[in-house]
Design a protein around this motif. Structure first.
Motif, PDB file in Angstrom:
ATOM      1  N   UNK A  52       1.929 -32.549 -31.321  1.00  0.00           N
ATOM      2  CA  UNK A  52       2.600 -32.391 -30.028  1.00  0.00           C
ATOM      3  C   UNK A  52       4.038 -31.945 -30.221  1.00  0.00           C
ATOM      4  N   UNK A  53       4.679 -32.508 -31.232  1.00  0.00           N
ATOM      5  CA  UNK A  53       6.068 -32.128 -31.508  1.00  0.00           C
ATOM      6  C   UNK A  53       6.111 -30.652 -31.895  1.00  0.00           C
ATOM      7  N   UNK A  54       5.198 -30.278 -32.754  1.00  0.00           N
ATOM      8  CA  UNK A  54       5.111 -28.901 -33.195  1.00  0.00           C
ATOM      9  C   UNK A  54       5.037 -27.968 -31.987  1.00  0.00           C
ATOM     10  N   UNK A  55       4.132 -28.300 -31.079  1.00  0.00           N
ATOM     11  CA  UNK A  55       3.933 -27.455 -29.894  1.00  0.00           C
ATOM     12  C   UNK A  55       5.187 -27.419 -29.014  1.00  0.00           C
ATOM     13  N   UNK A  56       5.777 -28.586 -28.810  1.00  0.00           N
ATOM     14  CA  UNK A  56       6.965 -28.624 -27.946  1.00  0.00           C
ATOM     15  C   UNK A  56       8.130 -27.876 -28.586  1.00  0.00           C
ATOM     16  N   UNK A  57       8.215 -27.947 -29.913  1.00  0.00           N
ATOM     17  CA  UNK A  57       9.321 -27.270 -30.592  1.00  0.00           C
ATOM     18  C   UNK A  57       9.091 -25.757 -30.615  1.00  0.00           C
ATOM     19  N   UNK A  58       7.869 -25.369 -31.000  1.00  0.00           N
ATOM     20  CA  UNK A  58       7.641 -23.933 -31.163  1.00  0.00           C
ATOM     21  C   UNK A  58       7.397 -23.247 -29.824  1.00  0.00           C
ATOM     22  N   UNK A  59       6.545 -23.807 -29.008  1.00  0.00           N
ATOM     23  CA  UNK A  59       6.191 -23.098 -27.772  1.00  0.00           C
ATOM     24  C   UNK A  59       7.172 -23.366 -26.649  1.00  0.00           C
ATOM     25  N   UNK A  60       7.779 -24.552 -26.659  1.00  0.00           N
ATOM     26  CA  UNK A  60       8.653 -24.900 -25.530  1.00  0.00           C
ATOM     27  C   UNK A  60      10.128 -24.887 -25.904  1.00  0.00           C
ATOM     28  N   UNK A  61      10.369 -24.562 -27.176  1.00  0.00           N
ATOM     29  CA  UNK A  61      11.764 -24.440 -27.636  1.00  0.00           C
ATOM     30  C   UNK A  61      12.565 -25.717 -27.394  1.00  0.00           C
ATOM     31  N   UNK A  62      11.946 -26.827 -27.595  1.00  0.00           N
ATOM     32  CA  UNK A  62      12.676 -28.071 -27.385  1.00  0.00           C
ATOM     33  C   UNK A  62      13.286 -28.526 -28.701  1.00  0.00           C
ATOM     34  N   UNK A  63      14.408 -29.236 -28.618  1.00  0.00           N
ATOM     35  CA  UNK A  63      15.028 -29.718 -29.842  1.00  0.00           C
ATOM     36  C   UNK A  63      15.407 -31.185 -29.701  1.00  0.00           C
ATOM     37  N   UNK A  64      15.570 -31.785 -30.862  1.00  0.00           N
ATOM     38  CA  UNK A  64      15.970 -33.180 -30.881  1.00  0.00           C
ATOM     39  C   UNK A  64      17.350 -33.291 -31.482  1.00  0.00           C
ATOM     40  N   UNK A  65      18.103 -34.305 -31.048  1.00  0.00           N
ATOM     41  CA  UNK A  65      19.458 -34.453 -31.555  1.00  0.00           C
ATOM     42  C   UNK A  65      19.524 -35.329 -32.792  1.00  0.00           C
ATOM     43  N   UNK A  66      18.370 -35.822 -33.221  1.00  0.00           N
ATOM     44  CA  UNK A  66      18.360 -36.694 -34.379  1.00  0.00           C
ATOM     45  C   UNK A  66      18.813 -35.983 -35.643  1.00  0.00           C
TER      46      UNK A  66
ATOM     47  N   UNK B 160       7.047 -29.986 -40.293  1.00  0.00           N
ATOM     48  CA  UNK B 160       5.958 -30.202 -39.336  1.00  0.00           C
ATOM     49  C   UNK B 160       5.321 -28.879 -38.955  1.00  0.00           C
ATOM     50  N   UNK B 161       6.180 -27.893 -38.704  1.00  0.00           N
ATOM     51  CA  UNK B 161       5.666 -26.589 -38.269  1.00  0.00           C
ATOM     52  C   UNK B 161       4.803 -25.969 -39.367  1.00  0.00           C
ATOM     53  N   UNK B 162       5.273 -26.131 -40.608  1.00  0.00           N
ATOM     54  CA  UNK B 162       4.493 -25.554 -41.708  1.00  0.00           C
ATOM     55  C   UNK B 162       3.226 -26.336 -41.995  1.00  0.00           C
ATOM     56  N   UNK B 163       3.384 -27.626 -41.990  1.00  0.00           N
ATOM     57  CA  UNK B 163       2.306 -28.484 -42.491  1.00  0.00           C
ATOM     58  C   UNK B 163       1.249 -28.775 -41.426  1.00  0.00           C
ATOM     59  N   UNK B 164       1.675 -28.895 -40.180  1.00  0.00           N
ATOM     60  CA  UNK B 164       0.742 -29.334 -39.140  1.00  0.00           C
ATOM     61  C   UNK B 164       0.624 -28.364 -37.975  1.00  0.00           C
ATOM     62  N   UNK B 165       0.065 -27.187 -38.248  1.00  0.00           N
ATOM     63  CA  UNK B 165      -0.222 -26.285 -37.134  1.00  0.00           C
ATOM     64  C   UNK B 165      -1.292 -26.913 -36.236  1.00  0.00           C
ATOM     65  N   UNK B 166      -1.334 -26.493 -34.998  1.00  0.00           N
ATOM     66  CA  UNK B 166      -2.223 -27.136 -34.035  1.00  0.00           C
ATOM     67  C   UNK B 166      -3.687 -27.156 -34.469  1.00  0.00           C
ATOM     68  N   UNK B 167      -4.113 -26.092 -35.098  1.00  0.00           N
ATOM     69  CA  UNK B 167      -5.513 -26.035 -35.523  1.00  0.00           C
ATOM     70  C   UNK B 167      -5.850 -27.165 -36.464  1.00  0.00           C
TER      71      UNK B 167
END
Ligand code: SF4
Ligand code: SF4
Ligand code: SF4
Lengths: 275, 643, 412
Positions: B263-277, B287-294
Motif C-alpha cells: 500500500x505504501x508503495x502504491x501511495x508513494x509511486x502512484x499518488x506521489x505521497x511522502x512521509x516526513x519520517x 520498498x519500491x524495488x523489493x515489493x512491487x504490487x504484483x
C-alpha cells in the motif's frame, strides 16, 4: 412481604444487539457469579456444563468460504418462550407443561421459573427445550474452599440431579421489590430491574425491560426490523400464514429478541432450507 | 368388668398398630421423612446470610482504574457491578479475591526451584532477606545484575521501575505489549484518536477483543457504529473484529507487513505521497524495488486491484488511520511491520495517530527488550512484578534455566509458571482489598497480603541506595504517577530494519519442510492466558476451543482435506523449534488456507489447578527471531509441519 | 440352601451353567454400578444437556412396547375368548410383569433425584380437565396402576404351584381369581392404551418445539406399534424357552394364532408408519422450515429408517402368508423381524431424535453409553431372564407342558 395490590402488568423481555456484542464474555461471568454456578476444576465437559448463559460462537462458514467469512458471538440463555399465547391465553412454553412434578412454571410476568428443590430430575423439560437452555446438575455442585465466600444468598445452591436454568434473574426483581416494599410501596409493578448479564455488558448490547409497555426500549427494539428470534421460523411468514400455522401448531415464540442488521447472521439463525 | 382375654388383647393391639400405621401414613410423616432423607443425602451448602450493602472500589485489573460498586452480603463480596457495565477482567477480581489457591502470606522456597514447595515466612524476614541480598549486590558493584520484569505500566510497575533503576540497574523490562513494542519501534507509542477518525485500517489488530486499552476500545467501538466509521480488518483469521469490520481483507498468514509495504508503495509511486519520517527516501526506495504490487499480491493473496482500491479508499478518507500491532491481549509484530503501518499514517497525514510517551515509564533498558534480555542477558537477582515471562515469552524454557540460578522475588497473588521459580513470593492485594485515593478497601485484606505498591515502597526503604528515591506512602505514589508527554520524532530506522524488510519475502516463500503456517488467536475471556486460573472463565470456553479435555486448533476446510484431516481428528504440530503435544482439528473457513490457528493462553504449568494442564502453549514452538528495535520476539506466524 | 443351589448347577448342562454364570455375573455388576449411579449421580453416564436421555429410556420404550403384548394377548383371550391362546397366557403375563417392573427400575435410575420419585404422585401436573398436562404424569399414574393389575394377574400363576395349590383356601382363591380375570384384562387393556400411547409416542409427539419429534398422531401410532411388536415378542419368548428346554411348552397352533394376530396388526402399523413419514416430510418438517431428510444425519442417518421399514416389510411378508407362517422357520424370521422393527423404531426415536442439532451452526451429536449404562441395562435384562427361568422351572408357567407331563406320568 409482597402485597399484590394490582394485577401484574409486566411482561419481561430482552433484546440482544449482536452487532454491538464484542464477545467479551462479561455477561457470562456475571451470570455465573450472580447465580452461584458450581465451580469445577475442569469445566471442559461442555455438554455437561452447568451454566445459564452460553456465549455461542457463530460463524458463517456454512454459507461462505474464506475470505468472505464472518464471526459473531451470540449470548444464549433461556429464551423465555411463550408458545402461542394469544390474547388472554396463558403462555405455554415447550418446557413447562411437560414437567411431571410442576417444578417449572411460567409466571404472569412471563418468566419461566424453576423450583430446584421440587425437580425430580427426569429431564423431560430439557428434552422439550429447543434452545438447550436448561442444564442438569450431572455432578454435585461444588464450590472449593474460599470460593464459597462469593456465593450470593439470593439464589439457592442446587442439589445434584436437578435441572436449573436462567430465570431472567427474577431474584433481582424480588430484591428491588422488597426494597420498595420496605419504603411502603406495595405495587408489584412499581419497580423495574436489570438482570446480571444485561448490567454487566460493557457495550450495553443487552437491553432488558417490559414488553407490555409500548414505550419501553425493549418493546421498541423487539418491533424493529433488526429483530430476529432464534430459530423461531414462524416469524418469517406473512401475518396470514402465521395465523394459519399457529392454529395448527405451537411455536416457541421466545421473549428474547436478537438484533442484527447483518444478513449473514440472520441467515445463520435459520436452518438452511434444502441444504 | 369383663376380663380381657388373650384374643381381645391381640385384637386391640393389632388394631392399634394398624390404626397407628394408617394415621402415620395419612399424617404425611413418611413423606416428610423422605423429604428429610432427600435433604440429608444432598448436604447442600447454604451461603452465610448477612446485611446487603454496596461499597465502592477502583479496579486495577488493567491500567484504566474503573470505578465499580461491590455488592456485599455481610463482610463477603458477592458481585462486582457498575451502571456502565463491567469488563470481564474486572469481574474476575472476585474470583481472585476468594481463590482457594490465593497466596496470602509471604512464602519462601523450601524445595527445589520449580517444585512449588514453599513455606510461609514473616514479612520482616522476607523483606530483610531480599533487601540484604540487594544491598550486597549494590555494594559489590553488581547492581546491574538486578533485573525486573513488570506486567504493565500500572502505578506499581512505575514504582518498580523507579526502585530498580535507582538501585543502579538498567535492566527494567515490561512484558511485550502494544505500548512497549510500538514505543521501541517508533520512539513512542501511538496514541490513536479513534473518536476523530472516519476510516480505520487495522493490520491484524483485534480492536474489540482486548487490544490496547480494552475499556476505551469498547467505548470507541460504540462511537464507530454511531458515526459510521469504516473499519477494514486485514487478517488471516476472521475473529470477532473481522466480524464487526465493514470489510474483512483475508490475507495469507504473517503478511500484514507486506500488505503495508504494497500500500505504501502504491501511495508513494502512484499518488506521489511522502512521509516526513527520517530515512524515508532510503526506505521508500527499498520498498519500491523489493515489493512491487504484483509480488505483494502474490505474497498476501490479495488481488492487485483490491490493494489499490484499499489504498485509494484509505487515502480518500477524511481522517484515516492505520493500526499496527497484531493480536488482542497478546500482541506481536516486527518493527519493520509497525514502521510500515505507521508510515501509512504519515503518508496520508493522519491526524488520529500521534507518538507519545509516559513520563514514568522508559522502555529503553540494557537490552532492547525482554526477549533479547532473556536470550542474551544475565542476572543474579530478578523481580517479577505480577509478570509471567516464563509462560508468555517464547524464551520461557531459557528463562527457567536462568531463574533457577538467580535470586528471584515474585509479587504474585497466585502461583504462576514464573513465580514457581521464585525464592520469595510476596502476596499483593486484589483491588477489592486495596485502598486508593478514591475508595476505601471493600473487604478486609486476606491474611497478610499487602498492597503491591507498599511492598515495593517498604523494600526500597530497606535498600541503602533507594532509601529516599521512592514516595513514602502509596498515597504519595499516586501523586507522582506518570503523565503523558510527546514522543520522539518518527524515524524509519532504515539501517536497523533493512535486513528484516528484505527477509519477509524469503520467510513467506515456499517451504517444503514446513508447508503450513501457525498463527495464534484468542478465545473470549482466556486472552493470552491470565484468565485461565478462574473457574468461571473455564465455564465460558467455547467447545471449538476446549471440549472434554481436548484442545482444538482451527484449520481451513479445504486445507484440512488436502492434508488429510477431518473434523475432530488429532493433529501434531512441529516447527523448527520443537513439537507440540496432541491437539485436535476443528475445520472452519474463518481461517485462511494453509494456516493453522491456535488459541493462545492455554498450556500453563503452574497456574493453579484450574489453569494447569489445559491445552497447549504454542509459544513453545513459535519463531523466536528477536527484533532489532523492539527486542521482542516476532512470534506471530510460524512455519510448521502437521501430521 | 447351598446344597440346593449346588444341585441346580450340577443338574444343568455345560452350556446352561455358562449361561447361568454370565447372567448372575451381570446381575452382580448391575448391583455394583447401581450403587455408583445412585450415590454419585448421573455424571457417570454419557447423557448430557443435549442428549438428555440414553440407554435406559431406550430400554423403557422397548420394554413397555414389547410388554404391550401382555395386554393384547389378555384382551384376545379373556374378552374375545380365543381359547387357543390360553397356553401362552401365563408366560405372557409374567413377561409383561417383568417388562413393567424393569421399566420402573430404569426410570428410577434415570431420575436425578430418585428419592423424590413420589413427587410425581404428590405434585402431579394435571391440566384443567381430567387429562394430565404432562405425559410423564400420565405415565407415572397409568404405569403404576397397570403394574398392579399385572401383579394381580400373576398371582394365580404363583398360587397354582404344585405345593401351594394343595391348600384348599389357595385353590379357591386361585379359582375365583381366574374367573375375575376378564375384568383385569379389560382394565389392563384400557390403561395400556393410555400409557402405551404416552410413553411410546405422546411423550415425544407433544414436544412442539422439537421438529424431529413433533407429531400429534405419535401417541396413537405407538399403541399400534406395541400391539404389533408385543404379540410377536410374546410368541418368541416361550418359543425360545421351549427350544432351550427341548420340550413343547406351547402347542404350535397357539404360536400360529398369535403370530397371525401380530401379522395383521403389523399391516395397520405399516400403514400408520408410512403416514407418519409422509406427514413428516410434507407437513411437520416444513412447518418448522426444516427438511425431513436433512434432519437425518451423523451416525444415525437415514439408514435407520430404511432398516426399520425393511424389518416391517419382512414381518408383513412372513407373518401374513399362511404358507410361510406355517413353516416354523419363517414364522420365527417373521416374528423376530417384527420385534426388531419395533426396537429399531424406538432406537431411532431416541438416538436420531437427540442427535439432530438445535442450532443451525451446530452439527449432529452422538451418544455412546458408558460402562455403567451398559451394565445397568444388561444387568436388568439378565435379571429378567433369570426370573423367567425360575418360573419356567418351578412354576406352572406352561400349563400345556404340565398337562403333558402329568399325562406321561400316568402312563408309567
Ligand atoms: S427435570 Fe425437573 S423440572 Fe424438568 S421436567 Fe423433570 S422434574 Fe420437571
Ligand atoms: S428456552 Fe427452553 S427453558 Fe427457556 S422457556 Fe424456552 S423451552 Fe423453556
Ligand atoms: S438473565 Fe440472569 S440468569 Fe439469565 S442469562 Fe442473564 S444473568 Fe443469567
Amino acid at each position: 412481604m409482597i402485597v399484590k395490590d394490582s394485577a401484574m402488568k409486566r411482561k419481561w423481555g430482552m433484546a440482544i444487539d449482536l452487532d454491538k456484542c464484542t464477545g467479551c464474555g462479561a455477561c457470562s461471568i456475571a451470570c455465573n457469579q450472580e447465580n452461584n454456578m458450581p465451580i469445577f476444576e475442569d469445566d471442559s465437559d461442555v455438554p455437561k456444563r452447568v451454566a445459564f448463559l452460553e456465549l455461542m460462537k457463530v460463524t458463517n462458514d456454512r454459507d461462505a468460504k474464506f475470505p468472505d467469512v464472518k464471526t459473531a458471538f451470540l449470548p444464549k440463555m433461556c429464551q423465555q418462550c411463550e408458545g402461542n399465547a394469544v390474547g388472554k391465553h396463558k403462555a405455554d412454553p415447550p418446557c413447562v407443561s411437560v414437567c411431571p412434578a410442576v417444578a417449572t412454571d411460567v409466571g404472569d410476568d412471563g418468566v419461566v421459573s424453576q423450583i430446584w428443590s421440587r425437580c425430580i430430575g427426569c429431564r423431560y423439560c430439557q428434552t422439550a427445550c429447543p434452545y438447550e437452555a436448561r442444564v442438569f446438575n450431572w455432578w454435585k455442585p461444588e464450590y472449593e474452599g474460599s470460593f464459597k465466600n462469593s456465593l450470593s444468598t439470593d439464589v439457592s445452591v442446587a442439589s445434584r440431579g436437578t435441572i436449573v436454568k436462567c430465570t431472567f434473574c427474577s431474584h433481582i426483581w424480588k430484591r428491588e421489590r422488597d426494597k420498595a416494599t420496605a419504603n411502603g410501596i406495595l405495587d408489584i409493578n412499581a419497580v423495574l430491574y436489570t438482570p446480571a448479564c444485561a448490567s454487566a455488558c460493557p457495550t450495553g448490547a443487552i437491553i432488558f425491560g417490559d414488553l407490555n409497555d409500548p414505550e419501553s426500549e425493549v418493546s421498541k427494539l423487539a418491533k424493529s426490523d433488526r429483530a430476529v428470534r432464534l430459530v423461531n421460523t414462524v416469524d418469517d411468514e406473512t401475518p396470514e400464514k402465521q395465523k394459519a400455522l399457529m392454529s395448527k401448531k405451537q411455536y416457541a415464540n421466545p421473549k428474547v429478541y436478537y438484533l442484527t442488521s447483518q444478513k449473514w447472521l440472520r441467515d445463520m439463525m435459520r436452518f438452511k432450507k434444502n441444504s | 368388668m369383663k376380663k380381657i382375654d388373650r384374643k381381645d388383647f391381640l385384637k386391640i393391639g393389632g388394631g392399634a398398630v394398624v390404626g397407628g400405621l394408617a394415621g402415620y401414613t395419612l399424617s404425611g410423616a413418611p413423606f416428610l421423612g423422605f423429604q428429610w432423607l432427600v435433604e440429608w443425602s444432598q448436604d447442600q451448602y447454604v451461603p452465610a446470610p448477612g446485611i446487603e450493602k454496596y461499597v465502592q472500589a477502583v479496579s486495577d485489573s488493567c491500567t484504566n482504574g474503573c470505578k465499580v460498586s461491590v455488592r456485599m452480603i455481610g463482610n463477603r463480596a458477592v458481585k462486582i457491578e457498575s451502571k456502565d457495565g463491567v469488563c470481564p477482567a474486572c469481574l474476575n477480581g472476585l474470583q481472585l479475591l476468594y481463590h482457594p489457591e490465593r497466596i496470602s502470606t509471604p512464602m519462601k522456597i523450601s524445595g527445589k526451584k520449580g517444585s512449588g514447595n514453599y513455606q510461609p515466612v514473616s514479612w520482616d524476614q522476607a523483606l530483610k532477606d531480599i533487601s540484604s541480598k540487594m544491598n550486597a549486590l549494590v555494594n559489590e558493584g553488581k547492581a546491574n545484575t538486578i533485573a525486573a520484569v513488570n506486567k504493565n505500566e500500572s502505578l506499581n510497575g512505575q514504582l518498580m521501575e523507579k526502585f530498580v533503576r535507582n538501585a543502579g540497574s538498567n535492566n527494567v523490562y515490561y512484558e511485550p505489549s502494544l505500548n512497549s513494542i510500538t514505543s521501541n519501534a517508533l520512539g513512542g507509542y501511538v496514541k490513536y484518536d479513534f473518536a476523530k477518525t472516519d476510516f480505520i485500517l487495522s493490520f491484524g489488530a483485534k480492536l474489540v477483543e482486548g487490544w490496547g486499552n480494552a475499556v476505551e476500545m469498547q467505548k470507541q467501538f460504540l462511537n464507530w457504529k454511531k458515526n459510521n466509521v469504516k473499519i477494514v480488518q486485514a487478517d488471516s483469521v476472521c475473529t470477532r473484529t473481522g466480524g464487526i469490520a465493514n470489510e474483512f481483507v483475508g490475507i495469507n498468514p504473517g503478511t500484514e507487513a507486506v500488505l503495508a509495504f504494497g500500500m505504501a508503495n502504491y501511495l508513494i509511486t502512484a499518488k506521489r505521497m511522502t512521509s516526513s519520517g527520517d530515512d524515508f527516501a532510503k526506505w521508500s526506495q527499498l520498498i519500491i524495488n523489493k515489493y512491487p504490487l504484483g509480488k505483494v499480491a502474490k505474497l498476501t493473496g490479495v488481488a492487485e486491484d483490491k490493494i489499490k482500491k484499499l489504498a485509494d479508499d484509505f487515502a480518500a478518507a477524511k481522517n484515516p488511520v492505520a493500526v499496527a500491532g497484531k493480536g488482542a491481549h497478546g500482541v506481536s509484530g516486527s518493527s519493520a511491520e509497525i514502521i510500515a503501518v505507521y508510515c501509512l499514517n504519515t503518508l496520508v497525514k493522519s491526524g488520529a495517530a500521534t507518538l507519545v510517551k509516559n513520563s514514568a515509564v522508559s522502555y529503553t533498558a540494557e537490552f532492547a527488550g525482554l526477549d533479547k534480555f532473556i536470550k542474551e542477558g544475565s542476572f543474579s537477582m530478578m523481580f517479577l512484578n505480577g509478570s509471567d515471562p516464563v509462560y508468555k515469552s517464547v524464551y520461557g524454557e531459557e528463562l527457567k534455566k536462568k531463574l533457577e540460578k538467580a535470586f528471584v522475588v515474585a509479587i504474585a497473588p497466585l502461583m504462576n509458571d514464573s513465580a514457581v521459580y521464585a525464592d520469595y513470593i510476596l502476596p499483593p492485594l486484589s483491588f477489592l482489598e486495596a485502598e486508593t485515593p478514591e475508595s476505601k478497601p471493600a473487604v478486609k485484606a486476606l491474611k497478610e497480603s499487602k498492597d503491591a505498591k507498599e511492598i515495593i515502597i517498604s523494600l526500597a526503604a530497606m535498600v541503602d541506595k533507594t532509601k529516599n528515591a521512592l514516595p513514602k506512602t502509596s498515597a504519595d505514589a499516586y501523586k507522582s504517577a506518570g503523565r503523558e508527554t510527546a514522543g520522539g520524532k518518527f524515524s524509519f530506522n532504515f539501517e536497523k530494519i533493512k535486513a528484516d524488510i528484505e527477509a519477509y519475502e524469503k520467510k513467506l516463500g515456499q517451504n517444503a519442510e514446513y508447508p503450513v503456517t501457525l498463527v495464534p488467536y484468542e478465545a473470549p475471556l482466556v486472552g493470552d492466558g491470565d484468565g485461565l486460573a478462574f473457574p468461571y472463565v473455564l465455564k465460558s470456553i467455547d467447545p471449538s476451543v476446549l471440549n472434554l479435555g481436548k484442545f482444538y486448533v482451527m484449520m481451513n476446510k479445504e486445507t484440512g482435506k488436502k492434508h488429510g484431516f477431518s473434523e475432530g481428528s488429532s493433529i501434531k504440530i512441529s516447527s523448527a523449534r520443537g513439537k507440540l503435544g496432541k491437539a485436535y482439528v476443528h475445520l472452519s473457513d474463518v481461517v485462511a488456507p494453509e494456516t493453522v490457528a491456535i488459541p493462545l493462553g492455554f498450556g500453563h504449568e503452574s497456574y493453579t489447578k484450574y489453569g494447569n494442564e489445559k491445552g497447549l502453549n504454542p509459544k513453545k514452538i513459535m519463531t523466536a527471531d528477536v527484533d532489532p528495535l523492539t527486542g521482542a520476539a516476532d512470534w506471530w506466524s510460524t512455519r510448521v509441519k502437521i501430521s | 440352601m447351598i446344597q440346593f443351589i449346588k444341585n441346580i448347577f450340577q443338574e444343568s448342562s455345560k452350556n446352561m451353567r455358562i449361561t447361568l454364570y454370565v447372567l448372575i455375573g451381570l446381575v452382580v455388576l448391575f448391583g455394583i454400578f447401581a450403587i455408583q449411579i445412585l450415590f454419585w449421580g448421573l455424571g457417570y453416564t454419557d447423557m448430557n444437556n443435549n442428549f438428555t436421555w440414553g440407554a435406559w429410556i431406550i430400554g423403557d420404550l422397548g420394554l413397555v412396547a414389547l410388554g404391550g403384548g401382555a395386554f393384547t394377548t389378555g384382551y384376545f383371550l379373556y374378552i374375545f375368548r380365543v381359547d387357543k391362546l390360553r397356553p401362552l397366557i401365563s408366560s405372557t403375563v409374567l413377561i409383561g410383569f417383568m417388562c413393567y417392573l424393569f421399566t420402573f427400575v430404569f426410570l428410577l435410575f434415570d431420575l436425578g433425584q430418585p428419592l423424590r420419585c413420589w413427587f410425581g404422585f404428590a405434585y402431579p401436573n394435571w391440566g384443567k380437565g381430567v387429562y394430565p398436562a404432562s405425559m410423564l404424569t400420565e405415565v407415572f399414574f397409568c404405569l403404576s396402576i397397570y403394574f398392579c393389575i399385572l401383579v394381580v394377574e400373576l398371582i394365580p400363576v404363583v398360587l397354582e404351584h404344585k405345593v401351594l395349590i394343595k391348600n384348599k383356601v389357595v385353590a379357591a382363591i386361585a379359582h375365583y381369581m381366574h374367573l375375575l380375570m376378564w375384568t383385569m384384562a379389560a382394565g389392563g387393556t384400557f390403561l395400556s392404551f393410555f400409557h402405551q400411547g404416552s410413553l411410546g409416542g405422546g411423550m415425544w409427539g407433544v414436544l412442539y418445539a422439537r421438529p424431529v419429534w413433533f407429531a400429534p398422531h405419535f401417541f396413537f401410532m405407538a399403541i399400534v406399534a406395541a400391539m404389533a411388536g408385543g404379540t410377536s415378542f410374546m410368541t418368541m419368548m416361550p418359543y425360545i424357552a421351549g427350544k432351550i428346554m427341548k420340550k413343547e411348552v406351547v402347542p404350535m397352533e397357539s404360536y400360529q394364532l398369535l403370530t397371525k394376530i401380530s401379522g395383521m396388526i403389523f399391516i395397520g402399523y405399516f400403514v400408520f408408519r408410512v403416514y407418519d413419514v409422509y406427514t413428516g416430510i410434507a407437513k411437520f418438517a416444513p412447518m418448522a422450515q426444516r427438511n425431513y431428510f436433512d434432519m437425518w444425519g451423523g451416525y444415525y442417518g437415514v439408514w435407520m429408517l430404511v432398516l426399520e421399514f425393511a424389518l416391517i416389510i419382512s414381518a408383513l411378508f412372513f407373518l401374513n402368508q399362511k404358507k410361510y407362517r406355517e413353516q416354523e422357520k419363517f414364522m420365527v424370521i417373521g416374528a423376530c423381524s417384527g420385534i426388531f422393527a419395533i426396537v429399531t423404531s424406538k432406537l431411532s426415536v431416541l438416538l436420531h431424535g437427540f442427535s439432530v442439532p438445535n442450532f443451525p451452526w451446530k452439527s449432529f451429536t452422538a451418544y455412546m453409553p458408558t460402562i455403567q449404562e451398559w451394565l445397568i441395562t444388561l444387568g436388568c435384562f439378565a435379571c429378567m431372564i433369570l426370573i423367567y427361568m425360575v418360573f419356567a422351572k418351578w412354576f406352572p408357567l406352561f400349563p400345556h407342558l404340565e398337562h403333558h407331563e402329568a399325562h406321561d406320568e400316568s402312563h408309567h
